[in-house]
Design a protein around this motif. Structure first.
Motif, PDB file in Angstrom:
ATOM      1  N   MET A  13      13.029  68.362 116.886  1.00  0.00           N
ATOM      2  CA  MET A  13      13.194  69.678 116.291  1.00  0.00           C
ATOM      3  C   MET A  13      14.564  70.223 116.622  1.00  0.00           C
ATOM      4  O   MET A  13      15.146  69.879 117.658  1.00  0.00           O
ATOM      5  CB  MET A  13      12.130  70.641 116.838  1.00  0.00           C
ATOM      6  CG  MET A  13      10.715  70.307 116.408  1.00  0.00           C
ATOM      7  SD  MET A  13       9.463  70.714 117.658  1.00  0.00           S
ATOM      8  CE  MET A  13       9.505  69.214 118.652  1.00  0.00           C
ATOM      9  N   LEU A  14      15.072  71.082 115.756  1.00  0.00           N
ATOM     10  CA  LEU A  14      16.252  71.883 116.059  1.00  0.00           C
ATOM     11  C   LEU A  14      15.788  73.261 116.481  1.00  0.00           C
ATOM     12  O   LEU A  14      14.885  73.839 115.858  1.00  0.00           O
ATOM     13  CB  LEU A  14      17.165  72.010 114.842  1.00  0.00           C
ATOM     14  CG  LEU A  14      18.048  70.832 114.472  1.00  0.00           C
ATOM     15  CD1 LEU A  14      18.817  71.157 113.190  1.00  0.00           C
ATOM     16  CD2 LEU A  14      19.002  70.483 115.597  1.00  0.00           C
ATOM     17  N   VAL A  15      16.394  73.799 117.522  1.00  0.00           N
ATOM     18  CA  VAL A  15      16.077  75.145 117.999  1.00  0.00           C
ATOM     19  C   VAL A  15      17.385  75.929 118.126  1.00  0.00           C
ATOM     20  O   VAL A  15      18.375  75.411 118.666  1.00  0.00           O
ATOM     21  CB  VAL A  15      15.346  75.101 119.359  1.00  0.00           C
ATOM     22  CG1 VAL A  15      15.184  76.506 119.934  1.00  0.00           C
ATOM     23  CG2 VAL A  15      13.974  74.433 119.208  1.00  0.00           C
ATOM     24  N   THR A  16      17.391  77.159 117.622  1.00  0.00           N
ATOM     25  CA  THR A  16      18.535  78.049 117.839  1.00  0.00           C
ATOM     26  C   THR A  16      18.276  78.919 119.057  1.00  0.00           C
ATOM     27  O   THR A  16      17.143  79.324 119.324  1.00  0.00           O
ATOM     28  CB  THR A  16      18.780  78.960 116.628  1.00  0.00           C
ATOM     29  OG1 THR A  16      17.596  79.718 116.340  1.00  0.00           O
ATOM     30  CG2 THR A  16      19.175  78.164 115.403  1.00  0.00           C
ATOM     31  N   GLU A  17      19.349  79.192 119.807  1.00  0.00           N
ATOM     32  CA  GLU A  17      19.310  80.135 120.914  1.00  0.00           C
ATOM     33  C   GLU A  17      20.228  81.305 120.550  1.00  0.00           C
ATOM     34  O   GLU A  17      21.366  81.098 120.102  1.00  0.00           O
ATOM     35  CB  GLU A  17      19.783  79.487 122.211  1.00  0.00           C
ATOM     36  CG  GLU A  17      18.876  78.372 122.696  1.00  0.00           C
ATOM     37  CD  GLU A  17      19.440  77.665 123.915  1.00  0.00           C
ATOM     38  OE1 GLU A  17      18.698  77.489 124.900  1.00  0.00           O
ATOM     39  OE2 GLU A  17      20.627  77.287 123.880  1.00  0.00           O
ATOM     40  N   ARG A  18      19.743  82.515 120.750  1.00  0.00           N
ATOM     41  CA  ARG A  18      20.470  83.694 120.273  1.00  0.00           C
ATOM     42  C   ARG A  18      21.908  83.785 120.789  1.00  0.00           C
ATOM     43  O   ARG A  18      22.791  84.235 120.042  1.00  0.00           O
ATOM     44  CB  ARG A  18      19.684  84.964 120.608  1.00  0.00           C
ATOM     45  CG  ARG A  18      20.211  86.193 119.897  1.00  0.00           C
ATOM     46  CD  ARG A  18      19.263  87.368 119.982  1.00  0.00           C
ATOM     47  NE  ARG A  18      18.910  87.705 121.345  1.00  0.00           N
ATOM     48  CZ  ARG A  18      19.703  88.398 122.174  1.00  0.00           C
ATOM     49  NH1 ARG A  18      20.876  88.828 121.767  1.00  0.00           N
ATOM     50  NH2 ARG A  18      19.288  88.680 123.397  1.00  0.00           N
ATOM     51  N   PRO A  19      22.234  83.380 122.029  1.00  0.00           N
ATOM     52  CA  PRO A  19      23.628  83.474 122.456  1.00  0.00           C
ATOM     53  C   PRO A  19      24.611  82.644 121.629  1.00  0.00           C
ATOM     54  O   PRO A  19      25.824  82.822 121.760  1.00  0.00           O
ATOM     55  CB  PRO A  19      23.587  82.988 123.904  1.00  0.00           C
ATOM     56  CG  PRO A  19      22.190  83.279 124.364  1.00  0.00           C
ATOM     57  CD  PRO A  19      21.344  83.015 123.158  1.00  0.00           C
ATOM     58  N   GLY A  20      24.110  81.724 120.788  1.00  0.00           N
ATOM     59  CA  GLY A  20      25.009  80.995 119.902  1.00  0.00           C
ATOM     60  C   GLY A  20      24.932  79.491 120.002  1.00  0.00           C
ATOM     61  O   GLY A  20      25.848  78.781 119.566  1.00  0.00           O
ATOM     62  N   ARG A  21      23.838  78.963 120.522  1.00  0.00           N
ATOM     63  CA  ARG A  21      23.697  77.519 120.679  1.00  0.00           C
ATOM     64  C   ARG A  21      22.556  76.987 119.809  1.00  0.00           C
ATOM     65  O   ARG A  21      21.545  77.666 119.612  1.00  0.00           O
ATOM     66  CB  ARG A  21      23.451  77.158 122.138  1.00  0.00           C
ATOM     67  CG  ARG A  21      24.635  77.474 123.052  1.00  0.00           C
ATOM     68  CD  ARG A  21      24.330  77.120 124.488  1.00  0.00           C
ATOM     69  NE  ARG A  21      23.325  78.013 125.069  1.00  0.00           N
ATOM     70  CZ  ARG A  21      23.609  79.157 125.676  1.00  0.00           C
ATOM     71  NH1 ARG A  21      24.867  79.580 125.748  1.00  0.00           N
ATOM     72  NH2 ARG A  21      22.655  79.900 126.192  1.00  0.00           N
ATOM     73  N   MET A  22      22.726  75.750 119.335  1.00  0.00           N
ATOM     74  CA  MET A  22      21.697  75.023 118.598  1.00  0.00           C
ATOM     75  C   MET A  22      21.482  73.699 119.302  1.00  0.00           C
ATOM     76  O   MET A  22      22.444  73.017 119.652  1.00  0.00           O
ATOM     77  CB  MET A  22      22.141  74.807 117.148  1.00  0.00           C
ATOM     78  CG  MET A  22      21.071  74.284 116.214  1.00  0.00           C
ATOM     79  SD  MET A  22      21.688  73.999 114.505  1.00  0.00           S
ATOM     80  CE  MET A  22      22.251  75.634 114.035  1.00  0.00           C
ATOM     81  N   ARG A  23      20.219  73.353 119.550  1.00  0.00           N
ATOM     82  CA  ARG A  23      19.906  72.145 120.313  1.00  0.00           C
ATOM     83  C   ARG A  23      18.825  71.331 119.614  1.00  0.00           C
ATOM     84  O   ARG A  23      17.986  71.881 118.893  1.00  0.00           O
ATOM     85  CB  ARG A  23      19.394  72.511 121.712  1.00  0.00           C
ATOM     86  CG  ARG A  23      20.334  73.347 122.571  1.00  0.00           C
ATOM     87  CD  ARG A  23      19.661  73.667 123.898  1.00  0.00           C
ATOM     88  NE  ARG A  23      20.422  74.609 124.712  1.00  0.00           N
ATOM     89  CZ  ARG A  23      21.346  74.262 125.600  1.00  0.00           C
ATOM     90  NH1 ARG A  23      21.637  72.979 125.770  1.00  0.00           N
ATOM     91  NH2 ARG A  23      21.984  75.178 126.305  1.00  0.00           N
ATOM     92  N   VAL A  24      18.841  70.029 119.897  1.00  0.00           N
ATOM     93  CA  VAL A  24      17.745  69.146 119.506  1.00  0.00           C
ATOM     94  C   VAL A  24      16.740  69.113 120.647  1.00  0.00           C
ATOM     95  O   VAL A  24      17.099  68.912 121.813  1.00  0.00           O
ATOM     96  CB  VAL A  24      18.249  67.730 119.200  1.00  0.00           C
ATOM     97  CG1 VAL A  24      17.063  66.789 118.951  1.00  0.00           C
ATOM     98  CG2 VAL A  24      19.178  67.737 117.995  1.00  0.00           C
ATOM     99  N   VAL A  25      15.472  69.329 120.316  1.00  0.00           N
ATOM    100  CA  VAL A  25      14.384  69.265 121.282  1.00  0.00           C
ATOM    101  C   VAL A  25      13.428  68.158 120.843  1.00  0.00           C
ATOM    102  O   VAL A  25      13.013  68.119 119.675  1.00  0.00           O
ATOM    103  CB  VAL A  25      13.644  70.605 121.379  1.00  0.00           C
ATOM    104  CG1 VAL A  25      12.452  70.501 122.328  1.00  0.00           C
ATOM    105  CG2 VAL A  25      14.595  71.708 121.843  1.00  0.00           C
ATOM    106  N   SER A  26      13.092  67.279 121.756  1.00  0.00           N
ATOM    107  CA  SER A  26      12.186  66.176 121.452  1.00  0.00           C
ATOM    108  C   SER A  26      10.761  66.542 121.841  1.00  0.00           C
ATOM    109  O   SER A  26      10.533  67.376 122.719  1.00  0.00           O
ATOM    110  CB  SER A  26      12.610  64.909 122.194  1.00  0.00           C
ATOM    111  OG  SER A  26      13.918  64.536 121.824  1.00  0.00           O
TER     112      SER A  26
END
Length: 375
Positions: A54-67
């Motif tokens: 999954m892709l997850v956005t974090e409000r401070p400005g980061r986007m990450r892949v989460v398995s």
């Protein structure tokens, strides 16, 4: 929102001013939660990219892949600069309907600029190794820029033809803009993937109207999805009371700030203090006091049993549980409190390709949760 912790009352506007009987506010124990991932910094949206990732956005400005095994990846490269102030930051995210072929993602955020900030929507290609965004293009930018930390809206839904709905907040101090067509504040817009106004939009060609506008009279939309009927549904925050569920149709005016079931913070009527007016749409339901709804998903299949099929799930930031709305077409017939002891702000609600419901909790140490059927 209101500081009261009284039980929220759900009101059907088909019976304007009356309340659903208390029995309609049952508590549901049909599901439990398991933690998929944690340590996320104010996560805002989750979207699915296949291979149990999954892709997850974090409000401070980061986007990450989460398995699915709980691994949280490093921030993706090439995410645009965001104005992470107040309610702003990197916010909603959806994968394109044809993601398996084109690897496109669409996301919205608070964009800094001359005069302040506004909500922007960008499209980008996820790199083959899922470490970066490529070919990032800003396809829409809300007008005007406003010096505000509040009411960015920023929920996305993609129509069957590939066009994109984007819900935009009224920016709080500019709430009167929600009733005029020369700006994007307090509107839902619809654009084609290249950012141009959809030619079927209701105000295309009208003098003085911005062609991207789909609907108007919104305050701060915090959930958007296509329903089983293929049409757009949204939820929005009222002021102190009056959170709304709407089926949001082309060219319609949803009333803010002329009509509302809420009141000013600290008390006192908004405007003339009226709840209805000819030509302005009534919500399908409203909550009073506010539950601060965020994220929404219709249940389509999955392991939760026939009682859940077609239900609408909505997160509550304020009361920190999940709401299950039992639907009969456009009519809400019952509200269940799911996970009443969750004690975490629910920011996003999505159903994954595996049929399971996923929640994001809004905290500096936020979690991605999976709902599992109860025994």
């Amino acid at each position: 929102m209101t500081p009261s912790f009284a039980r929220p009352l759900l009101a059907l506007t088909a019976l304007a001013g009356t309340l659903i009987a208390p029995a309609a506010h049952a508590q549901s124990s049909a599901v439990t939660t398991e933690v998929v991932a944690q340590g996320l910094h104010n996560p805002w949206a989750v979207a699915f990219i296949g291979d149990n990732r999954m892709l997850v956005t974090e409000r401070p400005g980061r986007m990450r892949v989460v398995s699915a095994n709980g691994r949280v990846g490093q921030p993706l490269r090439n995410v645009p600069e965001v104005d992470a102030v107040g309610q702003g930051g990197l916010l909603d995210l959806v994968t394109d309907r044809d993601f398996a072929r084109n690897r496109l993602v669409h996301f919205c955020y608070s964009e800094p600029g001359l005069g302040g900030n506004s909500t922007a929507m960008a499209s980008a290609r996820l790199s083959s190794d899922a470490s970066a965004l490529e070919d990032v293009r800003v396809i829409f930018s809300q007008k005007p820029k406003v010096a505000s930390r509040l009411h960015f809206g920023c929920r996305i839904a993609q129509d069957e033809d590939g066009s994109l709905f984007l819900a935009l907040g009224d920016r709080f101090q500019r709430m009167a803009d929600a009733q005029t067509l020369d700006n994007h504040n307090g509107k839902v817009v619809r654009v084609r993937p290249d950012g141009s106004a959809h030619p079927g939009n209701p105000f295309v060609g009208r003098a003085g109207a911005l062609p991207e506008i789909w609907s108007l009279g919104h305050r701060n939309v915090q959930g958007a999805t296509l329903g089983p009927d293929g049409r757009l549904w949204t939820i929005e925050h009222g002021p102190q009371g009056g959170d709304e569920l709407n089926r949001t149709d082309a060219g319609k005016n949803y009333g803010w700030p002329v009509i509302t079931y809420g009141e000013n913070y600290g008390g006192g009527k908004v405007g003339d203090g009226i709840t209805s007016k000819e030509g302005l749409e009534q919500p399908l339901l409203y909550w009073k006091p506010s539950i601060a709804p965020s994220g929404m998903a219709f249940v389509k299949g999955g392991p939760y049993g026939s009682d859940w099929q077609g239900n609408l799930l909505v997160g509550s930031l304020k009361f920190r549980y999940l709401v299950r709305l039992v639907m009969d077409g456009e009519r809400v017939v019952r509200e269940d409190k799911v996970l009443p002891d969750l004690a975490q702000r629910v920011r996003d609600v999505r159903q994954g390709p595996d049929g399971f419901i996923y929640l994001l909790t809004d905290d500096r140490d936020g979690q991605l949760l999976r709902l599992k059927p109860g025994t």
